[in-house]
Design a protein around this motif. Structure first.
Motif, PDB file in Angstrom:
ATOM      1  N   PHE A 193       0.795  -1.207   0.078  1.00 11.69           N
ATOM      2  CA  PHE A 193      -0.160  -0.142   0.154  1.00 11.69           C
ATOM      3  C   PHE A 193       0.978   1.338   0.114  1.00 11.69           C
ATOM      4  O   PHE A 193       0.404   2.164  -0.722  1.00 11.69           O
ATOM      5  CB  PHE A 193      -0.799  -0.165   1.085  1.00 11.69           C
ATOM      6  N   VAL A 194       1.958   1.224   0.756  1.00 16.09           N
ATOM      7  CA  VAL A 194       3.095   2.410   0.661  1.00 16.09           C
ATOM      8  C   VAL A 194       3.486   2.477  -0.733  1.00 16.09           C
ATOM      9  O   VAL A 194       3.320   3.637  -0.997  1.00 16.09           O
ATOM     10  CB  VAL A 194       4.150   2.272   1.756  1.00 16.09           C
ATOM     11  N   VAL A 195       4.172   1.670  -1.177  1.00 15.58           N
ATOM     12  CA  VAL A 195       4.762   1.687  -2.327  1.00 15.58           C
ATOM     13  C   VAL A 195       3.662   2.333  -3.738  1.00 15.58           C
ATOM     14  O   VAL A 195       4.127   3.297  -4.167  1.00 15.58           O
ATOM     15  CB  VAL A 195       5.273   0.307  -2.774  1.00 15.58           C
ATOM     16  N   PHE A 196       2.652   1.760  -3.684  1.00 17.60           N
ATOM     17  CA  PHE A 196       1.631   2.345  -4.562  1.00 17.60           C
ATOM     18  C   PHE A 196       0.944   3.403  -4.361  1.00 17.60           C
ATOM     19  O   PHE A 196       0.436   4.224  -5.072  1.00 17.60           O
ATOM     20  CB  PHE A 196       0.621   1.044  -4.814  1.00 17.60           C
ATOM     21  N   GLY A 197       0.911   3.716  -3.062  1.00 11.72           N
ATOM     22  CA  GLY A 197       0.329   4.789  -2.483  1.00 11.72           C
ATOM     23  C   GLY A 197       1.261   6.080  -2.859  1.00 11.72           C
ATOM     24  O   GLY A 197       0.694   7.212  -3.253  1.00 11.72           O
ATOM     25  N   VAL A 198       2.355   5.732  -2.670  1.00  9.11           N
ATOM     26  CA  VAL A 198       3.351   7.148  -2.977  1.00  9.11           C
ATOM     27  C   VAL A 198       3.451   7.325  -4.390  1.00  9.11           C
ATOM     28  O   VAL A 198       3.248   8.432  -4.855  1.00  9.11           O
ATOM     29  CB  VAL A 198       4.776   6.877  -2.345  1.00  9.11           C
ATOM     30  N   LYS A 199       3.411   6.250  -4.938  1.00  7.49           N
ATOM     31  CA  LYS A 199       3.265   6.339  -6.696  1.00  7.49           C
ATOM     32  C   LYS A 199       2.253   6.884  -7.259  1.00  7.49           C
ATOM     33  O   LYS A 199       2.199   7.768  -8.125  1.00  7.49           O
ATOM     34  CB  LYS A 199       3.393   4.916  -7.240  1.00  7.49           C
ATOM     35  N   ASN A 200       0.741   6.557  -6.728  1.00  8.27           N
ATOM     36  CA  ASN A 200      -0.308   7.207  -7.130  1.00  8.27           C
ATOM     37  C   ASN A 200      -0.660   8.413  -6.596  1.00  8.27           C
ATOM     38  O   ASN A 200      -1.410   9.263  -6.949  1.00  8.27           O
ATOM     39  CB  ASN A 200      -1.693   5.963  -6.801  1.00  8.27           C
ATOM     40  N   GLY A 288      -1.564  11.612   2.355  1.00 12.87           N
ATOM     41  CA  GLY A 288      -2.957  12.068   2.299  1.00 12.87           C
ATOM     42  C   GLY A 288      -2.863  13.795   2.528  1.00 12.87           C
ATOM     43  O   GLY A 288      -3.675  14.473   1.798  1.00 12.87           O
ATOM     44  N   SER A 289      -2.268  14.277   3.559  1.00 11.68           N
ATOM     45  CA  SER A 289      -1.946  15.395   3.942  1.00 11.68           C
ATOM     46  C   SER A 289      -1.252  16.187   2.858  1.00 11.68           C
ATOM     47  O   SER A 289      -1.570  17.338   2.745  1.00 11.68           O
ATOM     48  CB  SER A 289      -1.459  15.594   5.421  1.00 11.68           C
ATOM     49  N   GLY A 290      -0.195  15.477   2.430  1.00  8.72           N
ATOM     50  CA  GLY A 290       0.644  16.317   1.379  1.00  8.72           C
ATOM     51  C   GLY A 290      -0.062  16.524   0.013  1.00  8.72           C
ATOM     52  O   GLY A 290       0.064  17.652  -0.612  1.00  8.72           O
ATOM     53  N   MET A 291      -1.310  15.697  -0.184  1.00 13.10           N
ATOM     54  CA  MET A 291      -1.823  16.081  -1.590  1.00 13.10           C
ATOM     55  C   MET A 291      -3.146  16.772  -1.184  1.00 13.10           C
ATOM     56  O   MET A 291      -3.734  16.973  -2.118  1.00 13.10           O
ATOM     57  CB  MET A 291      -2.400  14.661  -2.027  1.00 13.10           C
ATOM     58  N   ASP A 297     -13.752  11.231   7.582  1.00 11.10           N
ATOM     59  CA  ASP A 297     -13.737  10.893   8.654  1.00 11.10           C
ATOM     60  C   ASP A 297     -12.290  10.535   9.081  1.00 11.10           C
ATOM     61  O   ASP A 297     -11.702   9.355   8.426  1.00 11.10           O
ATOM     62  CB  ASP A 297     -14.710   9.577   8.895  1.00 11.10           C
ATOM     63  N   THR A 298     -11.413  11.294   9.813  1.00  9.13           N
ATOM     64  CA  THR A 298     -10.013  11.048  10.033  1.00  9.13           C
ATOM     65  C   THR A 298      -9.978   9.543  10.746  1.00  9.13           C
ATOM     66  O   THR A 298      -8.953   8.853  10.570  1.00  9.13           O
ATOM     67  CB  THR A 298      -9.468  12.208  10.713  1.00  9.13           C
ATOM     68  N   GLY A 299     -11.041   9.119  11.410  1.00  6.30           N
ATOM     69  CA  GLY A 299     -10.854   7.890  12.025  1.00  6.30           C
ATOM     70  C   GLY A 299     -10.357   6.752  11.163  1.00  6.30           C
ATOM     71  O   GLY A 299     -10.010   5.786  11.500  1.00  6.30           O
ATOM     72  N   ILE A 300     -10.911   6.716   9.929  1.00  6.18           N
ATOM     73  CA  ILE A 300     -10.651   5.612   8.873  1.00  6.18           C
ATOM     74  C   ILE A 300     -10.078   6.492   7.491  1.00  6.18           C
ATOM     75  O   ILE A 300     -10.451   6.166   6.636  1.00  6.18           O
ATOM     76  CB  ILE A 300     -12.023   5.018   8.542  1.00  6.18           C
ATOM     77  N   ILE A 301      -9.231   7.384   7.611  1.00  8.40           N
ATOM     78  CA  ILE A 301      -8.713   7.969   6.876  1.00  8.40           C
ATOM     79  C   ILE A 301      -8.001   7.022   5.689  1.00  8.40           C
ATOM     80  O   ILE A 301      -7.642   7.301   4.699  1.00  8.40           O
ATOM     81  CB  ILE A 301      -7.705   9.245   7.200  1.00  8.40           C
ATOM     82  N   SER A 307      -9.395   3.906  -1.113  1.00  8.32           N
ATOM     83  CA  SER A 307     -10.282   3.888  -2.005  1.00  8.32           C
ATOM     84  C   SER A 307     -10.259   5.009  -3.020  1.00  8.32           C
ATOM     85  O   SER A 307     -10.632   4.917  -4.185  1.00  8.32           O
ATOM     86  CB  SER A 307     -11.631   4.069  -0.998  1.00  8.32           C
ATOM     87  N   THR A 308      -9.398   5.937  -2.529  1.00 10.87           N
ATOM     88  CA  THR A 308      -9.333   7.180  -3.491  1.00 10.87           C
ATOM     89  C   THR A 308      -8.003   6.916  -4.640  1.00 10.87           C
ATOM     90  O   THR A 308      -8.357   7.152  -5.766  1.00 10.87           O
ATOM     91  CB  THR A 308      -9.042   8.387  -2.736  1.00 10.87           C
ATOM     92  N   LEU A 309      -7.017   6.238  -3.982  1.00 10.00           N
ATOM     93  CA  LEU A 309      -5.879   6.396  -4.776  1.00 10.00           C
ATOM     94  C   LEU A 309      -5.546   5.079  -5.489  1.00 10.00           C
ATOM     95  O   LEU A 309      -4.818   4.923  -6.536  1.00 10.00           O
ATOM     96  CB  LEU A 309      -4.623   6.533  -3.750  1.00 10.00           C
ATOM     97  N   PHE A 310      -6.460   3.988  -5.112  1.00  3.25           N
ATOM     98  CA  PHE A 310      -6.185   2.654  -5.583  1.00  3.25           C
ATOM     99  C   PHE A 310      -7.407   2.236  -6.583  1.00  3.25           C
ATOM    100  O   PHE A 310      -8.569   2.658  -6.519  1.00  3.25           O
ATOM    101  CB  PHE A 310      -5.920   1.723  -4.602  1.00  3.25           C
ATOM    102  N   PRO A 311      -6.991   1.230  -7.415  1.00  7.39           N
ATOM    103  CA  PRO A 311      -8.362   0.580  -8.111  1.00  7.39           C
ATOM    104  C   PRO A 311      -9.379  -0.156  -7.053  1.00  7.39           C
ATOM    105  O   PRO A 311      -8.852  -0.456  -5.815  1.00  7.39           O
ATOM    106  CB  PRO A 311      -7.665  -0.590  -9.076  1.00  7.39           C
TER     107      PRO A 311
END
Length: 461
Positions: A193-200, A288-291, A297-301, A307-311
């Motif tokens: 998730f980190v690898v693809f999260g940073v990429k996307n 998330g904060s950088g973009m 709901d920050t509790g399930i950020i 859900s936003t960055l990935f397929p």
């Protein structure tokens, strides 16, 4: 959604198959609670890491990174890893002194021959298990209910039933084995998730921009905001986490399970493996904060970001990771409570140990369904509860002689003075009260225990 139910069913099926194929149904209470006392260090390390991945490791880490930046993640991650390492010499010591032991409460009773001391420890260890189970059910059911449309209360029951289904088969052996399987998956998923999260999410530049948190002012530990985070979150969190394994039967139980000459290696590797998961989830929060993502709901950020960055399909491994993380702690709590029954009943039967498991789940479901409670509130509350027994336990294991009256008075004073002060600060969001309550809980238990023991003529030895 239909795939969420598929994930739950798949998880339950995998854990049951692994348990049935790789362990035998246990009919001996001793082996149900501590196995054969020679579990390998690697599988033990994976189990220790998975057990320590409570709901906060998955959700609070991302929330703090997103809202409190680097300072928030730092004060969550460092003590989380450090506490398991600091626990090592004490795990070795209790195994040396009580090679046939099962519980911390049993050890303390053996030292002081006091039912009051034993009962106080049973209360603390049992209450912690109940609150821990409640927070896992709260965090998991919140997301799963939203996705499936199944009522929240019903989802808490479903999760509880799944954990019980395989835990009751062979006890601690089932818990350790399924923990190991769960942890391997969580490591792979979190890193992915980190690898693809940073990429996307815009690359490393976006991640670095997010180190300051959503407000952009928490990138340093020593800024004004950094100190505010330390006093309001970092200090009480550190106190609660450092005392974490010391006040949790799950970890004493594993100290009695692992091969005696591999205890240190198991807990050290377990601490390092654990750290990978909240670090990964925290980095996702920085993205998330950088973009500039605006969380609903920050509790399930973390769920929102995936859900936003990935397929769309990426939600499936995330849900499997969440279920694994939460239920690994629940099944460990079930085994911990079952072991505590060996200190409660003179006549020990498997029926009583399994009844204790069911009772714990009932209480945990009730806690999860209390209106208005949040994961972070419960996390800080049971962290302070653990701190109430920290110093009496450490003193005893270090050979500092206390009296039963001193131990009992110290812990009771911490619970009736420190815990309410912290609770008030936690509910009202007042940092000074949270900090004062955390410190009072730790200091009172040790200071009162030493003072009363000293008055009775007992000296350190």
């Amino acid at each position: 959604m239909d795939y969420t139910l598929i994930v739950l069913l798949a998880y339950a099926a995998v854990m049951l198959v692994v348990t049935v194929l790789m362990t035998k149904k246990e009919n001996n209470i001793g082996r149900f609670c501590v196995g054969d006392r020679n579990t390998g260090w690697m599988v033990s390390a994976l189990s220790i890491a998975a057990t320590w991945i409570w709901a906060p490791a998955l959700f609070t880490s991302t929330e703090n990174a997103y809202t409190k930046g680097f300072a928030g993640l730092f004060w969550f991650l460092l003590p989380n890893v450090l506490c398991l390492i600091l626990f090592i010499p004490f795990a070795k010591r209790i195994r040396e002194e009580m090679p046939g032991g099962i519980t911390l409460s049993g050890y303390m009773y053996g030292k002081y021959h006091s039912k009051a001391v034993k009962n106080i420890y049973l209360f603390q260890l049992g209450a912690l298990s109940a609150l821990s189970t409640g927070v896992q059910l709260l965090a998991g059911s919140k997301i799963l209910s939203m996705l499936t449309g199944i009522p929240f209360a019903a989802m808490t029951v479903i999760m509880a039933v799944i954990a019980f289904s395989y835990s009751q088969f062979s006890g601690i052996k089932a818990s350790i084995l399924t923990d190991a399987v769960q942890m391997v998956f969580m490591l792979a998923a979190s890193v992915g998730f980190v690898v693809f999260g940073v990429k996307n999410g815009g690359g490393m530049e976006t991640l670095v921009m997010g180190l300051g948190g959503a407000a952009g002012d928490a990138g340093s530990l020593f800024s004004g905001r950094g100190w505010e985070i330390f006093l309001g979150f970092g200090l009480p969190t550190t106190i609660g986490l450092i005392s974490g394994p010391f006040g949790d039967q799950c970890f004493w139980q594993r100290a009695f399970c692992v091969r005696k000459d591999r205890i240190g290696r198991a807990f050290l590797v377990g601490a390092l493996l654990f750290g990978i998961v909240p670090l990964s989830m925290g980095m996702l929060g920085f993205v998330g904060s950088g973009m500039g993502y605006a969380a609903a709901d920050t509790g399930i950020i973390n769920f929102e970001l995936i859900s936003t960055l990935f397929p769309a399909w990426a939600v499936i491994p995330f849900l499997f990771m969440v279920v694994s993380g939460l239920l690994s702690t629940i099944d460990s709590n079930l085994c911990a409570v079952s072991s505590l029954t060996t200190d409660i009943f003179k006549e020990k039967t498997l029926g009583k140990t399994k009844f204790a498991m069911i009772l714990l789940l009932i209480v945990g479901i009730a806690v999860a369904n209390i209106p208005g409670l949040t994961v972070t509130h419960l996390f800080l509350m049971y962290g302070t509860l653990r701190a109430a027994t920290l110093l009496p336990t450490v003193f005893t294991l270090k050979g500092i002689k206390l009296t039963p009256q001193g131990v009992a008075a110290g812990i009771i004073s911490a619970l009736i003075i420190g815990l309410p002060v912290f609770g008030y600060g936690n509910i009202q969001g007042i940092a000074a009260y949270k900090t004062a309550g955390s410190l009072l809980t730790v200091i009172l238990s040790g200071a009162v225990a030493l003072a009363i023991s000293g008055k009775r003529g007992v000296r350190n030895g």
